[in-house]
Design a protein around this motif. Structure first.
Motif, PDB file in Angstrom:
ATOM      1  N   ALA A 267      72.582   5.014 -45.863  1.00 20.59           N
ATOM      2  CA  ALA A 267      71.049   5.153 -46.259  1.00 20.59           C
ATOM      3  C   ALA A 267      70.298   4.036 -45.388  1.00 20.59           C
ATOM      4  N   GLU A 268      71.086   2.653 -45.242  1.00 20.54           N
ATOM      5  CA  GLU A 268      70.212   1.476 -44.638  1.00 20.54           C
ATOM      6  C   GLU A 268      70.024   1.797 -43.114  1.00 20.54           C
ATOM      7  N   LEU A 269      70.995   2.636 -42.470  1.00 15.21           N
ATOM      8  CA  LEU A 269      70.779   2.726 -41.094  1.00 15.21           C
ATOM      9  C   LEU A 269      70.049   3.796 -40.756  1.00 15.21           C
ATOM     10  N   THR A 270      69.867   4.991 -41.685  1.00 14.15           N
ATOM     11  CA  THR A 270      69.012   5.883 -41.678  1.00 14.15           C
ATOM     12  C   THR A 270      67.416   5.393 -41.675  1.00 14.15           C
ATOM     13  N   THR A 271      67.145   4.496 -42.777  1.00 13.80           N
ATOM     14  CA  THR A 271      65.851   3.984 -43.085  1.00 13.80           C
ATOM     15  C   THR A 271      65.464   3.187 -41.864  1.00 13.80           C
ATOM     16  N   SER A 272      66.332   2.277 -41.342  1.00 12.33           N
ATOM     17  CA  SER A 272      66.259   1.419 -40.001  1.00 12.33           C
ATOM     18  C   SER A 272      65.957   2.308 -38.815  1.00 12.33           C
ATOM     19  N   GLY A 273      66.318   3.639 -38.801  1.00 11.67           N
ATOM     20  CA  GLY A 273      65.993   4.368 -37.768  1.00 11.67           C
ATOM     21  C   GLY A 273      67.164   3.960 -36.460  1.00 11.67           C
ATOM     22  N   LYS A 274      68.313   3.389 -36.903  1.00  7.85           N
ATOM     23  CA  LYS A 274      69.492   2.805 -36.359  1.00  7.85           C
ATOM     24  C   LYS A 274      70.369   4.240 -35.749  1.00  7.85           C
ATOM     25  N   ILE A 275      70.463   5.182 -36.743  1.00  9.52           N
ATOM     26  CA  ILE A 275      71.326   6.340 -36.507  1.00  9.52           C
ATOM     27  C   ILE A 275      70.585   7.179 -35.272  1.00  9.52           C
ATOM     28  N   ALA A 276      69.244   7.428 -35.281  1.00  9.01           N
ATOM     29  CA  ALA A 276      68.522   8.188 -34.540  1.00  9.01           C
ATOM     30  C   ALA A 276      68.816   7.319 -33.027  1.00  9.01           C
ATOM     31  N   GLU A 277      68.736   6.107 -33.004  1.00  8.47           N
ATOM     32  CA  GLU A 277      68.776   5.386 -31.860  1.00  8.47           C
ATOM     33  C   GLU A 277      70.210   5.410 -31.424  1.00  8.47           C
ATOM     34  N   PHE A 278      71.033   5.368 -32.067  1.00  5.90           N
ATOM     35  CA  PHE A 278      72.644   5.831 -31.690  1.00  5.90           C
ATOM     36  C   PHE A 278      72.787   7.098 -30.935  1.00  5.90           C
ATOM     37  N   GLY A 279      72.064   8.165 -31.399  1.00  4.18           N
ATOM     38  CA  GLY A 279      72.002   9.283 -30.800  1.00  4.18           C
ATOM     39  C   GLY A 279      71.248   9.215 -29.272  1.00  4.18           C
ATOM     40  N   LYS A 280      70.331   8.533 -29.070  1.00  2.00           N
ATOM     41  CA  LYS A 280      69.634   8.387 -27.768  1.00  2.00           C
ATOM     42  C   LYS A 280      70.617   7.557 -26.864  1.00  2.00           C
TER      43      LYS A 280
END
Length: 309
Positions: free
Chosen positions: A271-284
């Motif tokens: 939840a924390e990683l999603t809110t911070s946008g980190k998971i989308a960044e890992f995708g890139k």
């Protein structure tokens, strides 16, 4: 007597602190498929890579634990399945979490058999390859990525607008026998596309290579698989249509139901990683087309939904 109680209390506190310290030093063991780009890749002599590698590192960091990845290779026999492989790895203590697990009702039901064989994994012995493991009950984390099927177009169909499976009428279609894409194309509109479908043999025929050569015009495959091909062939002539089949599955972690505290901690970290946008960044960073999870979190009866469309 009072002194003895105080001594016991002090001992209990020290024991609890020692347990916490031990837990912090205990690696978070995550099982990942060694050859599933761009999700996870492990090649001897090269750095580990992929979306799930980046995510597992971030999860371990938030839990304050070192990460240990247990790499495994899916078996290609009739006695195996992703569900049984994951369950066997978890039940044998090879890891506490399995990454990029498809969250469907079928994949989370109690297994129909009591034991299963382990898939091949890094460090496996001859005995490991022979023995069967008593299975447990699986429990999912919250999803962290949506994994749809997408239409990929060959050079001769480049630019074709696809808003629905019906828009593939008239194209030369290729699909791997027995795949989810096969079921979708063959059953569409009571078999309207059947005469234009060529079936290829999985792991023997090169589906995307045949599309590249112009032997076929279009196919329906997992989006991550196209991402992997595009990364390995930057000059490819095949293109994404931009169409996603509306029935897709979320992916997340799966652990054992007996390890509920870990699943809860992982959910908080996700939840924390999603809110911070980190998971989308890992995708890139992993050259993965990242799509956030969609409702329902756990997909129901896929085959019935496909047949009814």
């Amino acid at each position: 007597m009072r002194g003895r109680c105080v001594a016991w209390s002090v001992a209990a506190v020290l024991s609890a602190k020692a347990s916490v310290a031990l837990a912090a030093d205990d690696p978070l063991k995550v099982c990942l498929d060694e050859d599933r780009p761009p999700l996870s890749v492990h090649h001897r002599g090269k750095p580990d890579a992929g979306f799930d590698v980046l995510l597992a590192r971030a999860i371990a960091e938030r839990l304050g634990r070192p990460l240990k990845i247990q790499w495994f290779e899916s078996r290609l026999d009739e006695d195996s399945s992703p569900q049984l492989e994951a369950n066997a790895l978890l039940s044998d203590g090879r890891c506490s979490l399995v990454g990029s697990y498809a969250l469907t009702q079928d994949s989370l039901v109690a297994p129909g058999m009591k034991t299963a064989r382990l898939p091949d994994f890094a460090g496996a012995t001859r005995d490991d390859r022979r023995r069967r493991v008593p299975l447990g009950v699986l429990a999912p984390s919250q999803p962290y990525i949506y994994s749809p099927m997408t239409v990929v177009l060959g050079p001769k169909a480049r630019g074709r607008k696809v808003g629905d499976i019906g828009d593939l009428a008239g194209l030369r279609l290729a699909i791997e026998s027995g795949s989810l894409g096969d079921a979708i194309l063959m059953s569409f509109d009571r078999g309207r596309l059947i005469d234009n479908i060529t079936h290829l043999v999985p792991r023997r025929d090169d589906l995307l290579g045949a599309l590249e050569r112009g032997d076929h015009d279009a196919t329906l495959i997992d989006l991550a698989r196209f991402d992997a091909y595009r990364a390995a062939h930057p000059d490819t002539a095949i293109t994404a249509s931009g169409y996603y089949y509306p029935i897709g599955a979320n992916r997340g972690y799966v652990g054992l139901a007996s390890d509920g505290a870990l699943i809860e901690a992982v959910n908080k970290a996700l939840a924390e990683l999603t809110t911070s946008g980190k998971i989308a960044e890992f995708g890139k960073q992993a050259d993965l087309t990242y799509l956030p999870p969609r409702e329902p979190a756990i997909l129901g009866d896929v085959w019935t939904k496909i047949i009814q469309r």
